[in-house]
Write a protein that holds these residues in place. Structure first.
Motif, short mmCIF file in Angstrom:
data_model
loop_
_atom_site.label_atom_id
_atom_site.label_comp_id
_atom_site.label_asym_id
_atom_site.label_seq_id
_atom_site.Cartn_x
_atom_site.Cartn_y
_atom_site.Cartn_z
N LEU A 123 75.91 8.36 1.00
CA LEU A 123 75.68 7.04 1.58
C LEU A 123 74.73 6.24 0.69
CD1 LEU A 123 75.26 7.95 5.37
CD2 LEU A 123 77.20 6.74 4.33
N ARG B 7 75.35 2.25 1.13
CA ARG B 7 75.65 2.12 2.56
C ARG B 7 74.34 2.38 3.32
NH1 ARG B 7 80.84 5.97 2.91
NH2 ARG B 7 80.65 5.55 5.14
N ASP C 236 72.58 0.89 5.81
CA ASP C 236 72.43 0.92 7.26
C ASP C 236 72.82 2.29 7.82
OD1 ASP C 236 71.49 -1.65 7.39
OD2 ASP C 236 73.45 -2.55 7.78
N GLU C 237 73.92 2.84 7.30
CA GLU C 237 74.34 4.18 7.74
C GLU C 237 73.34 5.24 7.27
OE1 GLU C 237 78.77 4.91 7.26
OE2 GLU C 237 78.53 3.01 6.18
N LYS D 40 70.34 5.12 9.62
CA LYS D 40 70.69 5.66 10.94
C LYS D 40 70.81 7.19 10.90
CE LYS D 40 74.10 5.25 14.66
NZ LYS D 40 74.30 6.71 14.77
N SER D 41 71.19 7.75 9.76
CA SER D 41 71.38 9.20 9.66
C SER D 41 70.09 9.97 9.91
CB SER D 41 71.95 9.57 8.28
OG SER D 41 70.99 9.33 7.26
#
Length: 313
Positions: free
Chosen positions: A98, A103, A105-106, A109-110
């Motif tokens: 990611l 990426r 935002d992902e 969040k992870s």
């Protein structure tokens, strides 16, 4: 284990095994390829593995994380997310991919997902061993000769992995790299290997295809000890450093002065933006740069690396 499993140290052990099995001329030929900018392969530091999951060093280039909500509950939640992101020292392959592909935002969040799932991270267990020097004349403990060592042990559910990137596949086979690297760990690694420290059981040597590097990268992250080169074309950097006080190995350890000159390395997880994308970065030290004892002794600062695509702020 008494010596850290660092990329340049593993490389040095490999060179000794190559010298023993194929001779001085082959070793000189091998090292000459690195000096000319044609490395056969690159290596990472130790990558800990648990439950079939590899844990990579967290990138030192922090992603922007702003707490903008005016609602107290959301602000507390965002603060917890930010704390989780900062506290982690390692990331999983999913998080790394990611990150490499912007990426973000992902990626952020992870860390929250890990927090809720209570993801366990591998680690070493430290110990202390006390030794005393024996007086050979009376076979008793010598006065004032008590000393300690601090070995590390891996836990039963933890495996140590090392990443190897074959850059010159014909030469990779010619130098029998897989078998020589296996012998590095089976014979013993680092300090007190004759006493059983640093002896590994090599479980597997297999291809790893889980990395997802972007098609149009603009930078790279390192997974081992790095010495920047002018040809790397670095235009911005986010890094940490440490000074290594090395010592020569094998028969060179009995030299009048077996210690190498201090060398400043950039550490795993460091991130760099570049205008010269490549499959490898870094350089080896020049001859006589780290010791006056033997001009052929060098230190390798070309670590395993991965390219990323992240906008420059």
């Amino acid at each position: 284990l008494l010596s850290e499993l660092q990329s340049d140290t593993i490389f040095g052990h490999f060179c000794w095994r190559l010298k023993e099995s194929q001779g001085d001329e082959r070793l000189s030929e091998f090292l000459d390829l690195y000096h000319k900018g044609n490395p056969v392969f690159t290596l990472s530091d130790s990558i800990l593995e648990m439950d079939n999951e590899l844990f990579f060093p967290k990138p030192l280039l922090q992603v922007p994380y702003k707490i903008e909500s005016k609602i107290k509950r959301d602000r507390i939640k965002n603060f917890i997310e930010l704390k989780e992101s900062k506290d982690k020292k390692f990331i999983t392959i999913r998080q790394l991919n990611l990150y490499l592909n912007d990426r973000i935002d992902e990626y952020k969040k992870s860390f929250v997902d890990d927090y809720h799932s209570k993801l366990k991270y591998p680690s070493f267990t430290s110990d202390i061993r006390i030794n005393v020097q024996i007086d050979r004349e009376n076979m008793s403990a010598s006065d004032g000769q008590l000393f300690s060592i601090n070995p590390k042990y891996i836990k039963d559910d933890t495996i140590i992995s090392v990443l190897i990137k074959a850059l010159y596949e014909t030469r990779f086979a010619e130098y029998d790299v897989p078998n020589l690297l296996k012998s590095v760990f089976e014979i013993g690694f680092g300090k007190k290997k004759s006493s059983g420290y640093g002896n590994f059981n090599v479980i597997d040597f297999s291809e790893y295809n889980s990395f997802q590097e972007p098609e149009n990268p603009n930078g790279f992250i390192i997974m081992g000890n790095y010495l920047p080169s002018q040809s790397d074309g670095i235009i911005d950097a986010y890094y940490d450093t440490f000074v290594k006080y090395g010592r020569m190995g094998e028969e060179f350890s009995h030299a009048p002065n077996p210690f190498k000159k201090p060398i400043l390395f950039l550490t795993p997880g460091s991130c760099f933006f570049t205008n010269n994308i490549n499959q490898f970065y870094g350089r080896c030290t020049k001859k006589s740069e780290i010791t006056d004892y033997n001009p052929n002794v060098i230190q390798c600062g070309i670590p395993f690396s991965l390219n990323f695509s992240i906008p420059i702020e």
